[in-house]
Design an enzyme around this catalytic site. Structure first.
Site, mmCIF file in Angstrom:
data_model
loop_
_atom_site.group_PDB
_atom_site.id
_atom_site.type_symbol
_atom_site.label_atom_id
_atom_site.label_comp_id
_atom_site.label_asym_id
_atom_site.label_seq_id
_atom_site.Cartn_x
_atom_site.Cartn_y
_atom_site.Cartn_z
ATOM 1 N N CYS A 17 0.414 -0.967 -0.238
ATOM 2 C CA CYS A 17 -0.075 -0.132 0.247
ATOM 3 C C CYS A 17 0.828 0.856 -0.457
ATOM 4 C CB CYS A 17 -1.037 -0.044 1.059
ATOM 5 S SG CYS A 17 -1.970 -1.284 1.452
HETATM 6 N N1 SAJ Z 1 6.555 2.110 8.587
HETATM 7 C C1 SAJ Z 1 7.231 2.978 9.627
HETATM 8 N N2 SAJ Z 1 8.002 3.257 10.206
HETATM 9 C C2 SAJ Z 1 6.168 4.434 10.493
HETATM 10 C C3 SAJ Z 1 5.550 3.367 10.034
HETATM 11 C C4 SAJ Z 1 5.843 2.105 9.233
HETATM 12 O O1 SAJ Z 1 9.539 2.474 9.206
HETATM 13 O O2 SAJ Z 1 6.267 4.467 11.891
HETATM 14 C C5 SAJ Z 1 6.819 0.674 7.857
HETATM 15 C C6 SAJ Z 1 6.902 -0.784 8.000
HETATM 16 O O3 SAJ Z 1 7.754 -1.664 8.073
HETATM 17 C C7 SAJ Z 1 5.833 -0.876 6.726
HETATM 18 C C8 SAJ Z 1 5.792 0.551 6.231
HETATM 19 O O4 SAJ Z 1 6.111 1.928 6.811
HETATM 20 O O5 SAJ Z 1 7.715 -1.591 5.846
HETATM 21 C C9 SAJ Z 1 4.350 0.493 5.645
HETATM 22 O O6 SAJ Z 1 3.462 0.309 7.025
HETATM 23 P P1 SAJ Z 1 2.166 0.526 7.499
HETATM 24 O O7 SAJ Z 1 2.607 0.757 9.293
HETATM 25 O O8 SAJ Z 1 1.839 2.000 6.830
HETATM 26 O O9 SAJ Z 1 1.371 -0.785 6.991
HETATM 27 P P2 SAJ Z 1 0.582 -1.705 5.985
HETATM 28 O O10 SAJ Z 1 1.326 -0.559 4.988
HETATM 29 O O11 SAJ Z 1 0.271 -2.530 6.215
HETATM 30 O O12 SAJ Z 1 -0.853 -0.142 5.917
HETATM 31 C C10 SAJ Z 1 -1.458 -0.529 5.940
HETATM 32 C C11 SAJ Z 1 -2.678 0.254 5.637
HETATM 33 N N3 SAJ Z 1 -3.925 0.107 5.422
HETATM 34 C C12 SAJ Z 1 -4.794 0.254 3.837
HETATM 35 O O13 SAJ Z 1 -3.909 1.109 2.817
HETATM 36 C C13 SAJ Z 1 -5.527 0.012 4.162
HETATM 37 C C14 SAJ Z 1 -2.593 2.557 5.782
HETATM 38 O O14 SAJ Z 1 -3.356 2.846 5.884
HETATM 39 C C15 SAJ Z 1 -2.642 1.566 7.300
HETATM 40 O O15 SAJ Z 1 -2.884 2.871 8.577
HETATM 41 C C16 SAJ Z 1 -1.203 0.584 7.660
HETATM 42 O O16 SAJ Z 1 -1.395 -0.289 7.355
HETATM 43 C C17 SAJ Z 1 -1.710 0.844 9.731
HETATM 44 O O17 SAJ Z 1 -2.206 1.642 10.039
HETATM 45 O O18 SAJ Z 1 -0.946 -0.500 9.819
#
Ligand code: SAJ
Length: 433
Positions: free
Chosen positions: A270
């Site tokens: 995403c």
């Molecule tokens: N990450 C960081 N630092 C952070 C947060 C995330 O490096 O502070 C990295 C994670 O390790 C990962 C990437 O970013 O590699 C994405 O992480 P994410 O927490 O955004 O997780 P996703 O990709 O599963 O995003 C989903 C998304 N959901 C949808 O698109 C419907 C996002 O909108 C959500 O906010 C997110 O999950 C969530 O909150 O967990």
């Protein structure tokens, strides 16, 4: 009986195209609400697994699939002609990026071509896949209108962004508020009626473009803030400051601040991709989405930064990266998930192998990696293996690891996730981002 009545009386047959981490949970919510559901997928293995009662989605149990089958409410099929039985269909197919960072909406187009073939009066179509603003009314609507049926009267068309967060047991399909925007007010009303049967909170917006933009704002917000905190980490490294201490102290501010954390890069299907759907659309309108481009650059740089840390600690021991044994702990794109798509661990492994390192990895969720140019199996994590490694790199901080044990038996640890924050000092070198 009109569609609204059919939905309210559970006489409507619901369809879901794309039975992945979005579509399968959605299909089961429709079953739980008492609808007959036909799930469509082009992958016969997925279709057979569902009809056998086997779930291949981490957040969905096989028992939940079996319950829907036992109630005779769920059928999975590759036969799209069954769309003629469907009253309301949700499209939950992938929207990847091409190598050129251009959107690939071919899966949406393929699904819509099937829907068009079987489109009939009284049908509702809702696109859930993340895409650029304008996809629903500029690409989907013209295709469906070729049938001569009139949107808002003969059929209804809306966009409603999926908000599934893989691995999140607190927020699930049912309790995550759902934004809905229709081509016409009647389209919005029909889509609202459908989703109100399965989701606690449904929020109407004025158009499909608005609904498409809502999702892109949500995920661009994350990508940009993650890039910001990654750059703060680079600054803190130059300043000799612990970035994790800075963030945790800043997070004590009870308003106007939301903590994000530095990491080895940006993974998942995403966040690294969605913002580039928006940037691409704006490019067609001669506008450069500068934050998106910059965030992409900074996030994509982080694996290189991790490699520089590895080279630094090896250098302190008068060793080169070449021929050193490096163990990567955790390769999934984020903690406690079994998905490796776009994971920064893949970039880190490629960069290390390119420099001649002998790379090993362990991940309880990923038994093997067969990505472009990488064929590795997860090693058996033992004290003797750790002792053999010149450097252990924590890339994904799964909850399953005993980080004290890892540190106590490693020669040197690079921690890209602050996973060792509670580890007692055992004299081992721990470098944090
Ligand atoms: N990450 C960081 N630092 C952070 C947060 C995330 O490096 O502070 C990295 C994670 O390790 C990962 C990437 O970013 O590699 C994405 O992480 P994410 O927490 O955004 O997780 P996703 O990709 O599963 O995003 C989903 C998304 N959901 C949808 O698109 C419907 C996002 O909108 C959500 O906010 C997110 O999950 C969530 O909150 O967990």
């Amino acid at each position: 009986m009109d569609l609204k009545e059919k939905i309210l009386q559970r006489k409507a047959v619901a369809g879901v195209i794309g039975l992945g981490y979005v579509g399968l949970p959605l299909a089961l919510e429709f079953c739980r609400a008492g609808f007959q559901v036909i799930g469509f997928d082009v992958n016969i293995n997925r279709v057979n697994a569902i009809n056998r009662g086997d779930s291949y989605i981490q957040d969905i149990s096989s028992e939940a699939v079996q319950a829907a089958l036992q109630q005779k409410q769920l059928l999975a099929s590759t036969d799209f002609s069954l769309l003629k039985e469907i009253d309301a269909v949700s499209i939950c197919v992938p929207t990847p990026l091409r190598k050129t960072k251009d959107p690939d909406i071919s899966y949406i187009v393929a699904a819509v071509e099937q829907i068009t073939r079987y489109l009939h009066k009284g049908q509702l179509i809702v696109l859930e896949s993340t895409t650029y603003p304008g996809t629903t009314d500029e690409v989907i609507l013209p295709e469906l209108s070729k049938t001569g049926l009139k949107v808002g009267e003969d059929f209804y068309l809306a966009f409603s962004p999926e908000r599934v967060d893989p691995g999140n047991t607190r927020f699930t399909t049912r309790n995550i508020p759902k934004v809905i925007g229709g081509i016409t007010p009647r389209c919005t009303e029909m889509a609202m009626t459908l989703y109100q049967q399965i989701i606690e909170k449904v929020i109407p917006v004025s158009s499909t473009k608005t609904a498409e933009m809502v999702k892109l704002l949500e995920n661009t917000f994350r990508s940009v803030n993650i890039a910001l905190v990654n750059e703060i980490a680079l600054m803190c490294d130059k300043l000799g400051i612990d970035v994790w201490e800075v963030i945790n102290a800043a997070a004590t501010k009870p308003f106007g601040f939301m903590p994000f954390y530095p990491g080895p890069g940006l993974g998942g299907h995403c966040i690294p991709l969605d913002p580039f759907y928006l940037a691409w659309k704006l490019k067609t309108l001669n506008y450069t989405a500068r934050f998106i481009e910059l965030a992409g650059e900074i996030n994509a740089f982080m694996p290189n930064y991790v490699i520089s840390k590895v080279a630094g600690v090896l250098n302190d021991k008068e060793r080169s990266v070449k021929n050193s044994k490096i163990l990567i702990i955790g390769v999934a794109y984020k903690k406690d998930v079994n998905d490796i798509r776009e994971s920064p661990a893949l970039d880190i492994i490629r960069l290390l192998e390119k420099q001649g390192a002998r790379v090993y990895y362990h991940d309880p969720y990923i038994p093997e990696i067969t990505e472009e140019g990488i064929t590795l199996k997860s090693v058996n994590l033992t004290e003797s293996l750790l002792a053999e490694m010149d450097c252990t790199v924590i890339v994904t901080d799964h909850s399953a690891y005993d980080y004290q044990w890892l540190v106590d038996h490693s020669n040197v640890v690079i921690d890209t996730r602050n996973a060792t924050k509670n580890v007692r000092d055992s004299g081992r070198v721990i470098r944090k981002l």
